[in-house]
Design a protein around this motif. Sequence first.
Motif, PDB file in Angstrom:
ATOM      1  N   UNK A  56       0.858  -1.184   0.000  1.00  0.00           N
ATOM      2  CA  UNK A  56       0.000   0.000   0.000  1.00  0.00           C
ATOM      3  C   UNK A  56       0.889   1.227   0.000  1.00  0.00           C
ATOM      4  N   UNK A  57       0.978   1.953  -1.116  1.00  0.00           N
ATOM      5  CA  UNK A  57       1.877   3.109  -1.190  1.00  0.00           C
ATOM      6  C   UNK A  57       1.374   4.260  -0.348  1.00  0.00           C
ATOM      7  N   UNK A  58       2.296   5.139   0.020  1.00  0.00           N
ATOM      8  CA  UNK A  58       1.921   6.281   0.842  1.00  0.00           C
ATOM      9  C   UNK A  58       1.158   7.321   0.047  1.00  0.00           C
ATOM     10  N   UNK A  59       1.404   7.362  -1.253  1.00  0.00           N
ATOM     11  CA  UNK A  59       0.692   8.301  -2.114  1.00  0.00           C
ATOM     12  C   UNK A  59       0.187   7.567  -3.339  1.00  0.00           C
ATOM     13  N   UNK A  60      -0.920   8.007  -3.870  1.00  0.00           N
ATOM     14  CA  UNK A  60      -1.502   7.384  -5.042  1.00  0.00           C
ATOM     15  C   UNK A  60      -0.765   7.817  -6.300  1.00  0.00           C
ATOM     16  N   UNK A  61      -0.491   6.829  -7.169  1.00  0.00           N
ATOM     17  CA  UNK A  61       0.152   7.158  -8.433  1.00  0.00           C
ATOM     18  C   UNK A  61      -0.790   8.011  -9.280  1.00  0.00           C
ATOM     19  N   UNK A  62      -0.261   9.079  -9.862  1.00  0.00           N
ATOM     20  CA  UNK A  62      -1.094   9.980 -10.651  1.00  0.00           C
ATOM     21  C   UNK A  62      -1.033   9.681 -12.140  1.00  0.00           C
ATOM     22  N   UNK A  63      -0.061   8.825 -12.570  1.00  0.00           N
ATOM     23  CA  UNK A  63       0.117   8.561 -13.998  1.00  0.00           C
ATOM     24  C   UNK A  63      -1.021   7.723 -14.554  1.00  0.00           C
ATOM     25  N   UNK A  64      -1.556   8.170 -15.668  1.00  0.00           N
ATOM     26  CA  UNK A  64      -2.564   7.402 -16.384  1.00  0.00           C
ATOM     27  C   UNK A  64      -2.217   7.484 -17.857  1.00  0.00           C
ATOM     28  N   UNK A  65      -1.885   6.363 -18.531  1.00  0.00           N
ATOM     29  CA  UNK A  65      -1.483   6.413 -19.934  1.00  0.00           C
ATOM     30  C   UNK A  65      -2.620   6.827 -20.839  1.00  0.00           C
ATOM     31  N   UNK A  66      -2.287   7.450 -21.952  1.00  0.00           N
ATOM     32  CA  UNK A  66      -3.277   7.838 -22.935  1.00  0.00           C
ATOM     33  C   UNK A  66      -3.668   6.622 -23.776  1.00  0.00           C
ATOM     34  N   UNK A  67      -4.940   6.502 -24.113  1.00  0.00           N
ATOM     35  CA  UNK A  67      -5.381   5.415 -24.960  1.00  0.00           C
ATOM     36  C   UNK A  67      -6.644   5.831 -25.683  1.00  0.00           C
TER      37      UNK A  67
ATOM     38  N   UNK B 237      -3.058 -12.743  -6.228  1.00  0.00           N
ATOM     39  CA  UNK B 237      -4.081 -12.896  -5.188  1.00  0.00           C
ATOM     40  C   UNK B 237      -3.831 -11.971  -4.001  1.00  0.00           C
ATOM     41  N   UNK B 238      -4.910 -11.446  -3.440  1.00  0.00           N
ATOM     42  CA  UNK B 238      -4.785 -10.657  -2.226  1.00  0.00           C
ATOM     43  C   UNK B 238      -4.837 -11.599  -1.013  1.00  0.00           C
ATOM     44  N   UNK B 239      -4.936 -11.047   0.179  1.00  0.00           N
ATOM     45  CA  UNK B 239      -4.906 -11.873   1.384  1.00  0.00           C
ATOM     46  C   UNK B 239      -6.119 -12.785   1.501  1.00  0.00           C
ATOM     47  N   UNK B 240      -7.157 -12.494   0.692  1.00  0.00           N
ATOM     48  CA  UNK B 240      -8.347 -13.353   0.687  1.00  0.00           C
ATOM     49  C   UNK B 240      -8.315 -14.368  -0.449  1.00  0.00           C
ATOM     50  N   UNK B 241      -7.244 -14.323  -1.254  1.00  0.00           N
ATOM     51  CA  UNK B 241      -7.130 -15.247  -2.367  1.00  0.00           C
ATOM     52  C   UNK B 241      -7.777 -14.779  -3.652  1.00  0.00           C
ATOM     53  N   UNK B 242      -8.285 -13.553  -3.664  1.00  0.00           N
ATOM     54  CA  UNK B 242      -8.915 -13.007  -4.863  1.00  0.00           C
ATOM     55  C   UNK B 242      -7.863 -12.338  -5.744  1.00  0.00           C
ATOM     56  N   UNK B 243      -7.803 -12.754  -7.002  1.00  0.00           N
ATOM     57  CA  UNK B 243      -6.800 -12.211  -7.904  1.00  0.00           C
ATOM     58  C   UNK B 243      -7.211 -10.852  -8.466  1.00  0.00           C
ATOM     59  N   UNK B 244      -6.216  -9.958  -8.565  1.00  0.00           N
ATOM     60  CA  UNK B 244      -6.429  -8.656  -9.181  1.00  0.00           C
ATOM     61  C   UNK B 244      -5.350  -8.397 -10.214  1.00  0.00           C
ATOM     62  N   UNK B 245      -5.681  -7.613 -11.246  1.00  0.00           N
ATOM     63  CA  UNK B 245      -4.736  -7.301 -12.318  1.00  0.00           C
ATOM     64  C   UNK B 245      -3.719  -6.267 -11.855  1.00  0.00           C
TER      65      UNK B 245
ATOM     66  N   UNK C 169       7.053  -3.284 -18.542  1.00  0.00           N
ATOM     67  CA  UNK C 169       5.716  -3.382 -17.945  1.00  0.00           C
ATOM     68  C   UNK C 169       5.423  -2.162 -17.067  1.00  0.00           C
ATOM     69  N   UNK C 170       4.146  -1.767 -17.041  1.00  0.00           N
ATOM     70  CA  UNK C 170       3.657  -0.714 -16.150  1.00  0.00           C
ATOM     71  C   UNK C 170       2.915  -1.406 -15.010  1.00  0.00           C
ATOM     72  N   UNK C 171       3.435  -1.273 -13.800  1.00  0.00           N
ATOM     73  CA  UNK C 171       2.906  -2.006 -12.643  1.00  0.00           C
ATOM     74  C   UNK C 171       1.999  -1.132 -11.787  1.00  0.00           C
ATOM     75  N   UNK C 172       0.924  -1.739 -11.318  1.00  0.00           N
ATOM     76  CA  UNK C 172       0.040  -1.101 -10.341  1.00  0.00           C
ATOM     77  C   UNK C 172      -0.126  -2.089  -9.193  1.00  0.00           C
ATOM     78  N   UNK C 173       0.617  -1.885  -8.123  1.00  0.00           N
ATOM     79  CA  UNK C 173       0.567  -2.802  -6.972  1.00  0.00           C
ATOM     80  C   UNK C 173      -0.330  -2.269  -5.856  1.00  0.00           C
ATOM     81  N   UNK C 174      -1.062  -1.215  -6.164  1.00  0.00           N
ATOM     82  CA  UNK C 174      -1.866  -0.588  -5.112  1.00  0.00           C
ATOM     83  C   UNK C 174      -3.144  -1.348  -4.800  1.00  0.00           C
TER      84      UNK C 174
END
Length: 226
Positions: free
Chosen positions: A27-38, A84-92, A217-222
């Motif tokens: 859990x990062x201390x600040x939220x990433x602000x980058x959002x790629x254009x598409x 998977x998170x701590x409940x076993x639910x996978x997220x992208x 790769x562009x990672x989002x671990x939040x």
Amino acid sequence: SKPAQPSLLLPRARASRRRHRRATRRTPSTRESYRPQHSRQTPLRSRQQETMGDTAHVLEHPSGDGIKVTILPLGATITSVRVPDKHGNRGECVLGFDREEPYLGKNPFFGSVAGRVANRTANAEFSLDGKTYELHANNGHHHLHGGKEGFNRKWWAVVESTATQLTLALRSPDGDEGYPGTLDVRVTYSLPTENTLKIDYAATTDKATPLNLTNHAYWNLEDGGA
């Protein structure tokens, strides 16, 4: 800023590089602000999307409890890493597209192998052994991530494929994008444990040539919401 200097690969020498990515959540201390254009025509993959058709390869441990990685031979591209998170639910956890075609178009190198030289080469030229080589300028006056037709836009050959490991190979001919020497490259993606993704690079050449491979790769671990 001054472009980074690539490694120099010498003839008949074998270069190898390893990367270990521990795919655990933080859990990062600040939220990433980058959002790629598409564009609307090439939407980012939805959270539920897990496959890309017959050409994609999926790595997963037989238990089905750990991470699940999808790789496309086009660009040796990581298109999906579901953790998977701590409940076993996978997220992208990586950004990408839900179809193959957008990877052939203009995009910020989502999940692909950048090469021969990742990063910028100033003024699209370099000197080696007293000779100056001119490269394709695809970033203004500069050469970026391998040029107009870099490794990210090539179809890699499948050398070995198992449930937890995939090895891909590519031959870059002498003069490719202006680089000297015929270069044979391999990249191996593997899951040594249920929650670890490892990337190994190896290359050989018949002439001295710059080489600096990486996965883009562009990672989002939040929050698993990539």
